[in-house]
Write an enzyme that holds these catalytic residues in place. Structure first.
Site, mmCIF file in Angstrom:
data_model
loop_
_atom_site.group_PDB
_atom_site.id
_atom_site.type_symbol
_atom_site.label_atom_id
_atom_site.label_comp_id
_atom_site.label_asym_id
_atom_site.label_seq_id
_atom_site.Cartn_x
_atom_site.Cartn_y
_atom_site.Cartn_z
ATOM 1 N N SER A 239 11.001 -1.297 -6.772
ATOM 2 C CA SER A 239 12.445 -1.128 -6.520
ATOM 3 C C SER A 239 13.258 -1.257 -7.813
ATOM 4 O O SER A 239 14.136 -0.419 -8.085
ATOM 5 C CB SER A 239 12.933 -2.118 -5.461
ATOM 6 N N HIS A 269 5.269 -2.706 -0.763
ATOM 7 C CA HIS A 269 6.348 -3.414 -1.475
ATOM 8 C C HIS A 269 7.136 -4.219 -0.429
ATOM 9 O O HIS A 269 6.567 -5.040 0.291
ATOM 10 C CB HIS A 269 7.185 -2.372 -2.238
ATOM 11 N N HIS A 315 -1.135 -9.269 -5.403
ATOM 12 C CA HIS A 315 0.022 -8.893 -6.219
ATOM 13 C C HIS A 315 -0.454 -8.119 -7.438
ATOM 14 O O HIS A 315 -1.531 -8.378 -7.970
ATOM 15 C CB HIS A 315 0.815 -10.132 -6.672
ATOM 16 N N ARG A 324 7.749 -18.077 -5.138
ATOM 17 C CA ARG A 324 8.713 -17.765 -4.079
ATOM 18 C C ARG A 324 8.129 -18.135 -2.717
ATOM 19 O O ARG A 324 8.848 -18.531 -1.804
ATOM 20 C CB ARG A 324 9.089 -16.276 -4.127
ATOM 21 N N ASP A 370 6.265 -12.248 0.560
ATOM 22 C CA ASP A 370 6.412 -11.688 1.902
ATOM 23 C C ASP A 370 5.577 -12.411 2.962
ATOM 24 O O ASP A 370 5.796 -12.228 4.151
ATOM 25 C CB ASP A 370 6.036 -10.198 1.888
HETATM 26 N N1 NMX Z 1 -5.771 -7.011 1.351
HETATM 27 C C1 NMX Z 1 -6.810 -6.165 1.207
HETATM 28 N N2 NMX Z 1 -7.140 -5.538 0.074
HETATM 29 C C2 NMX Z 1 -6.366 -5.815 -1.002
HETATM 30 C C3 NMX Z 1 -5.288 -6.701 -0.943
HETATM 31 C C4 NMX Z 1 -4.989 -7.299 0.287
HETATM 32 N N3 NMX Z 1 -3.939 -8.119 0.448
HETATM 33 N N4 NMX Z 1 -4.725 -6.759 -2.169
HETATM 34 C C5 NMX Z 1 -5.423 -5.928 -2.962
HETATM 35 N N5 NMX Z 1 -6.417 -5.358 -2.249
HETATM 36 C C6 NMX Z 1 -7.342 -4.309 -2.681
HETATM 37 C C7 NMX Z 1 -6.540 -3.082 -3.099
HETATM 38 O O1 NMX Z 1 -6.155 -2.319 -1.969
HETATM 39 C C8 NMX Z 1 -7.530 -2.391 -4.018
HETATM 40 O O2 NMX Z 1 -8.478 -1.737 -3.201
HETATM 41 P P1 NMX Z 1 -9.151 -0.321 -3.665
HETATM 42 O O3 NMX Z 1 -9.906 -0.646 -4.926
HETATM 43 O O4 NMX Z 1 -10.000 0.049 -2.521
HETATM 44 O O5 NMX Z 1 -7.999 0.622 -3.912
HETATM 45 C C9 NMX Z 1 -8.206 -3.565 -4.714
HETATM 46 O O6 NMX Z 1 -8.024 -4.706 -3.870
HETATM 47 C C10 NMX Z 1 -7.645 -3.869 -6.087
HETATM 48 O O7 NMX Z 1 -6.233 -4.032 -5.970
HETATM 49 P P2 NMX Z 1 -5.421 -5.031 -6.939
HETATM 50 O O8 NMX Z 1 -5.581 -4.508 -8.329
HETATM 51 O O9 NMX Z 1 -5.800 -6.422 -6.673
HETATM 52 O O10 NMX Z 1 -3.937 -4.860 -6.398
HETATM 53 P P3 NMX Z 1 -2.826 -3.792 -6.797
HETATM 54 O O11 NMX Z 1 -2.158 -4.240 -8.042
HETATM 55 O O12 NMX Z 1 -3.392 -2.406 -6.797
HETATM 56 O O13 NMX Z 1 -1.859 -3.906 -5.547
HETATM 57 C C11 NMX Z 1 -0.601 -4.996 -3.866
HETATM 58 C C12 NMX Z 1 -1.001 -4.993 -5.350
HETATM 59 C C13 NMX Z 1 0.503 -6.023 -3.675
HETATM 60 C C14 NMX Z 1 -0.075 -3.616 -3.481
HETATM 61 C C15 NMX Z 1 -1.844 -5.367 -3.019
HETATM 62 O O14 NMX Z 1 -2.255 -6.668 -3.337
HETATM 63 C C16 NMX Z 1 -1.579 -5.256 -1.519
HETATM 64 O O15 NMX Z 1 -1.735 -4.170 -0.967
HETATM 65 N N6 NMX Z 1 -1.186 -6.395 -0.848
HETATM 66 C C17 NMX Z 1 -0.796 -6.352 0.541
HETATM 67 C C18 NMX Z 1 0.599 -5.768 0.687
HETATM 68 C C19 NMX Z 1 1.663 -6.733 0.194
HETATM 69 O O16 NMX Z 1 1.655 -7.904 0.491
HETATM 70 N N7 NMX Z 1 2.617 -6.204 -0.574
HETATM 71 C C20 NMX Z 1 3.782 -6.992 -1.008
HETATM 72 C C21 NMX Z 1 3.809 -7.298 -2.493
HETATM 73 C C22 NMX Z 1 5.045 -8.105 -2.847
HETATM 74 N N8 NMX Z 1 6.251 -7.337 -2.652
HETATM 75 O O17 NMX Z 1 7.167 -7.786 -2.043
HETATM 76 O O18 NMX Z 1 6.371 -6.201 -3.148
HETATM 77 C C1 MLT Z 2 8.751 -7.847 -6.041
HETATM 78 O O1 MLT Z 2 9.426 -8.835 -5.729
HETATM 79 O O2 MLT Z 2 9.263 -6.846 -6.545
HETATM 80 C C2 MLT Z 2 7.302 -7.844 -5.694
HETATM 81 O O3 MLT Z 2 6.727 -9.104 -5.818
HETATM 82 C C3 MLT Z 2 6.506 -6.752 -6.325
HETATM 83 C C4 MLT Z 2 6.293 -6.778 -7.812
HETATM 84 O O4 MLT Z 2 6.737 -7.662 -8.527
HETATM 85 O O5 MLT Z 2 5.606 -5.841 -8.275
#
Ligand code: NMX
Ligand code: MLT
Length: 432
Positions: A239, A269, A315, A324, A370
């Site tokens: 964002s 996100h 994350h 947080r 979250d």
């Molecule tokens: N559950 C299952 N698999 C996960 C999770 C999770 N919570 N987090 C990461 N992975 C997987 C990810 O999908 C990826 O799989 P693949 O190789 O098959 O593509 C692998 O682990 C490596 O990912 P990372 O490098 O650890 O994470 P990345 O930086 O790509 O993504 C998020 C970060 C936040 C998108 C990821 O951790 C996620 O999908 N979390 C759940 C959604 C979430 O809580 N998002 C909110 C973040 C905070 N916000 O407010 O924005």
């Molecule tokens: C945020 O607050 O924007 C989330 O934790 C995602 C991020 O920092 O990439």
């Protein structure tokens, strides 16, 4: 005492010199190599942006202008009788790096209340939206507004003066969000007529009132904490970065923030706060309330095995539990330790990191912001989870607009990175 705009006007010339000096001394220095994986890997860790408002450390979490969340809770002004920081103070801190006085914060509350009314056409637009249109879609739609910056630009404003109307637009934007959010909430969830803003109350109190929770002091305090901790998370998150990118085309703050909101609306996100509650409820339906640790663990595994993510965990930058999350957990421990959903959130916290670690993919098995916000809102009666990301959006406006103001003050150029094709990469590194 100077107003926020007067304080900024004094700081901007110094900062322009500071940036000039930094570029003159370090402009040609390297951060290290850019590797092909950066291009395919979502640019994770690639140094690419400047934003002074907040910096994220993988181990420690966010600092707003050098201050941790507990420090902000300690040092930022509070409402009389309150113990959580007022987001007005956080906005001041993000913009100036300084902690405002109680009076300066009170002036900001008054200023925002005076700007809070939304145009009639926006009210009509929202009233015509079907309740089936997701609140986040309605939210970004409603941001259409007369922009002081767009008007000044069309009249030929000089570059060095851009920040002034961007500041005014940002103040208007932040001020109007509670009315937009409140209207969406009441329209979609049938919560009765929207009350009016009280100019004597702070921003979070007014937001709570518009949502129907203004008489509940604990909910008002939650809003103060909620907005403060969700406001900003350095410049690279989807964002904040979207707002910066769109703003770099000199799109006005309403357009830039609308774009930012559309990014926040994605499930990886900001929508993750809704997804967490959906997931917890599904879990309760599947394994019952007060389930054993073993049953919860099985459920987490079933989520992973079906190819879904566990929402609220992981994350892109953090490698520890998000501070947080901890701030919200402390709020819950103090105010709702016996809440059954909070107990489930705690139980999940003791189980998910182990499972994600064992599954071996996620680089960070710990909870993010979250994972905890929904349980607090639910406790106080805001149970409509489709609305949760709107509250994240109201908060994120503080960081996105602060960044837009500084970008225009410092003359940040149009963002335009280079993209490559796979064929060009193969050609580039042939025999290397
Ligand atoms: N559950 C299952 N698999 C996960 C999770 C999770 N919570 N987090 C990461 N992975 C997987 C990810 O999908 C990826 O799989 P693949 O190789 O098959 O593509 C692998 O682990 C490596 O990912 P990372 O490098 O650890 O994470 P990345 O930086 O790509 O993504 C998020 C970060 C936040 C998108 C990821 O951790 C996620 O999908 N979390 C759940 C959604 C979430 O809580 N998002 C909110 C973040 C905070 N916000 O407010 O924005
Ligand atoms: C945020 O607050 O924007 C989330 O934790 C995602 C991020 O920092 O990439």
């Amino acid at each position: 005492q100077p107003t926020l705009k007067e304080r900024l006007a004094a700081l901007i010339p110094q900062e322009i010199e500071n940036v000039k000096a930094t570029r003159a001394e370090h402009g040609k220095k390297s951060f290290g190599p850019v590797i092909v994986d950066h291009l395919y890997g979502g640019m994770r860790g690639l140094p690419a942006l400047i934003w002074d408002g907040s910096v994220l450390d993988a181990e420690e979490g966010i600092r707003f202008r050098g201050r941790t969340i507990p420090e902000c809770q300690q040092f930022l002004p509070k409402a009389p009788g309150g113990s959580e920081p007022l987001p007005e103070g956080l906005f001041w801190l993000l913009l100036t790096g300084e902690v405002p006085t109680q009076e300066q914060v009170a002036e900001l509350s008054k200023d925002w209340a005076a700007r809070a009314a939304i145009p009639e056409f926006v009210e009509e637009l929202l009233d015509r939206c079907p309740p089936t249109l997701h609140p986040m879609s309605q939210f970004s739609l409603a941001l259409n507004h007369d922009s002081a910056f767009a008007k000044a630009y069309s009249q030929g404003i000089s570059k060095k003066d851009y920040w002034g109307p961007v500041f005014e637009d940002s103040m208007d934007l932040i001020a109007k969000l509670p009315n937009i959010a409140g209207r969406i909430y009441r329209n979609v969830f049938g919560q009765g007529k929207l009350p009016v803003i009280d100019p004597a109350k702070d921003y979070s109190h007014n937001l709570a009132t518009l949502l129907g929770f203004g008489d509940d002091e604990a909910f008002v305090e939650l809003m103060r904490l909620y907005i403060t901790i969700h406001s900003d998370h350095e410049g690279g998150n989807v964002s904040a970065h979207t707002g910066k990118l769109v703003g770099s085309a000199l799109s006005d703050p309403f357009l830039a923030f609308g774009a930012a909101l559309n990014g926040l609306a994605g499930p990886l996100h900001g929508l993750a706060n809704q997804e967490v509650l959906v997931w917890l409820r599904k879990m309760q339906n599947s394994i019952g309330e007060n389930a054993s640790d073993e049953a919860v663990r099985e459920y987490v595994w079933s989520t992973l095995k079906s190819g879904q993510v566990v929402p609220g965990y992981g994350h892109a930058v953090l490698r520890k539990t998000d501070p947080r999350y901890m701030a919200q957990r402390e709020f819950a421990l103090k105010r709702l330790p016996e809440d059954s959903l909070f107990k489930l959130v705690n139980q999940v916290y003791t189980i998910v990191p182990d499972v994600l670690f064992e599954a071996g993919k996620a680089k960070n098995p710990w909870p993010n912001v979250d994972a905890h916000s929904g349980v607090l809102l639910t406790h106080y009666g805001l149970t409509q989870m489709e609305f949760y990301t709107v509250l994240f959006g109201v908060s994120r406006a503080f960081g996105v607009t602060a960044q837009l103001i500084w970008d225009r003050a410092l003359g940040a150029p149009l963002e335009r990175p280079k993209s490559y094709s796979t064929a060009s990469i193969q050609k580039m590194f042939v025999n290397k």
